[in-house]
Design an enzyme around this catalytic site. Sequence first.
Site, mmCIF file in Angstrom:
data_model
loop_
_atom_site.group_PDB
_atom_site.id
_atom_site.type_symbol
_atom_site.label_atom_id
_atom_site.label_comp_id
_atom_site.label_asym_id
_atom_site.label_seq_id
_atom_site.Cartn_x
_atom_site.Cartn_y
_atom_site.Cartn_z
ATOM 1 N N VAL A 29 35.206 11.986 -36.753
ATOM 2 C CA VAL A 29 34.612 13.315 -36.543
ATOM 3 C C VAL A 29 35.348 14.379 -37.359
ATOM 4 O O VAL A 29 34.715 15.208 -38.029
ATOM 5 C CB VAL A 29 34.598 13.688 -35.040
ATOM 6 N N VAL A 84 27.754 33.358 -41.188
ATOM 7 C CA VAL A 84 28.830 34.044 -40.450
ATOM 8 C C VAL A 84 29.002 35.477 -40.968
ATOM 9 O O VAL A 84 29.491 36.350 -40.264
ATOM 10 C CB VAL A 84 30.157 33.244 -40.584
ATOM 11 N N LYS A 93 35.178 14.636 -25.072
ATOM 12 C CA LYS A 93 34.619 14.748 -23.702
ATOM 13 C C LYS A 93 35.597 14.328 -22.621
ATOM 14 O O LYS A 93 35.527 14.815 -21.496
ATOM 15 C CB LYS A 93 33.325 13.953 -23.573
ATOM 16 N N GLU A 153 30.209 21.679 -27.694
ATOM 17 C CA GLU A 153 28.830 21.183 -27.820
ATOM 18 C C GLU A 153 28.779 19.710 -28.215
ATOM 19 O O GLU A 153 27.923 18.956 -27.740
ATOM 20 C CB GLU A 153 28.091 22.037 -28.865
ATOM 21 N N GLY A 177 26.520 13.880 -29.012
ATOM 22 C CA GLY A 177 26.830 13.923 -30.448
ATOM 23 C C GLY A 177 26.203 15.139 -31.109
ATOM 24 O O GLY A 177 26.565 16.281 -30.819
ATOM 25 N N ILE A 226 23.148 16.271 -30.803
ATOM 26 C CA ILE A 226 22.013 16.895 -30.094
ATOM 27 C C ILE A 226 22.433 18.252 -29.527
ATOM 28 O O ILE A 226 23.440 18.334 -28.824
ATOM 29 C CB ILE A 226 21.541 16.018 -28.905
ATOM 30 N N GLU A 281 34.367 4.444 -29.034
ATOM 31 C CA GLU A 281 35.644 5.083 -28.708
ATOM 32 C C GLU A 281 36.778 4.213 -29.241
ATOM 33 O O GLU A 281 36.594 3.020 -29.512
ATOM 34 C CB GLU A 281 35.786 5.236 -27.192
ATOM 35 N N ASP A 336 32.625 6.540 -20.738
ATOM 36 C CA ASP A 336 32.252 7.622 -21.667
ATOM 37 C C ASP A 336 31.011 8.360 -21.145
ATOM 38 O O ASP A 336 30.982 9.597 -21.101
ATOM 39 C CB ASP A 336 31.999 7.032 -23.064
ATOM 40 N N LYS A 357 30.494 12.349 -19.790
ATOM 41 C CA LYS A 357 29.425 13.238 -20.276
ATOM 42 C C LYS A 357 28.559 13.749 -19.127
ATOM 43 O O LYS A 357 28.163 14.920 -19.123
ATOM 44 C CB LYS A 357 28.585 12.504 -21.315
#
Length: 403
Positions: A12, A31, A100, A124, A129, A131, A185, A196, A200
Amino acid sequence: MVHVAILGFGTVGSGVAEVLATNGGLIDHRVDDLVRLKYILDVRDFPDSPYRDLFVKDFGAIENDHEVDIVVETIGGAGIALDFTTRALKAGKSVVTSNKELVATHGYELLQLARANGCSYLFEASVGGGIPILRPLTSCLAANELEQVSGILNGTTNYILTRMIRAGLTFDQALAEAQANGYAEKDPTADVDGHDACRKICILAALAFGRHVYPDQVPAQGIRGVTLEDVAYADSAGYKIKLLGRALRQPQGRVCAFVAPHLVPGANPLAGVEDVFNAIAVTGNAIGDVMFYGRGAGKLPTASAVVADVIDIAKDLKKDRHNGWEEGAPDLVVSADGIVSPWYIRAQMSAEQARRRCGDIQLLARGGAPAGEAAFLTAPMAEPEVRERLEGADVGSLYRVLA
Ligand code: NDP
Ligand code: HSE
């Protein structure tokens, strides 16, 4: 100029750097300021990375640099990530995360800390992921009393189930593919055993119902017990087996939440969610049913959600985002024993014995079923009742059917 630091340059974190670089022009435009990556912290060395000059090993360099406005935590876990997040927030730096486990276990205190220090804690990417789900839940659906949030919350297990069914892969082969794709993970038992998805659904429940729900309050069952025989029986009656996380509003402000494999009717949109895709169904008293769908894991989809949070903060660094919830309580979460549903049962018994024990049943069939095996769907009943009816029987599988 807005300066960003990334902690953890794995799947990530490296995706976040890539999205910031690839879409830098449009991010600056949205921004209305320059958003620049200043540091990357990782335990490993990346001598060939185009970002090699940004790497540091000491978090103090980031913590003490007054130019750093936003820290992206993509290390994972609730160990060093908690320490770094706490220190960043205390230093007045906003934190964005996909972690999470940390949000589900320490979200309440970290949100309080962010508020006390005039900064934000946004996450978020921690659910679904790429969404968009957490912001829509709290903003676009803010007019609703939410009744229920449930869905396919783990990309790895949905990928494994899909590959086993569609390509005939073994469980281990399908898991190895999910790991190679960067979905799983660090310890994939967290995916496979439902932990997991549990984290969530805790985050979703906290946002939907307003109080912290801790993972150890929520029973979680994973997909280890799901066999290809169960898949075949389910298919024969038009159902798909899916790992669902569910959270339901209960009387007196309480919450019922659990994670378990379910038989989902083919007509339900959740049945068609395959591979790494996730889908989250929300029921509100004004909107009725609404569903969110997309890639639930992976480098760039997850980075998309992380960078969206970075952009949100960068637009207004000092905005009080009110994105929190109240403290949890030991008696907040009630058991799922009261939730009535039909059940799928596969057991060593005759059809006659199945009828004697469970009454009005729908028998299921599959090619190659051994003598003495019965699989069937029951009428709606609560879990204690179905367990009592099956007492002493040799039961292979027992899953709820989503009504
Ligand atoms: P990775 O394991 O790929 O990345 C984590 C990185 O952090 C690794 O490079 C790791 O190094 C590094 N790291 C470990 N300890 C430290 C430390 N003390 N200081 C600095 N760096 C450290 O994980 P992911 O990117 O997959 O996941 C990150 C977080 O995002 C997790 O919370 C995960 O649950 C979540 N997430 C992941 C998604 C995905 O699709 N992968 C999707 C949504 C959320 P090393 O490898 O040497 O340990
Ligand atoms: N391991 C997680 C999954 C990553 O497979 O869904 C996304 O949170």
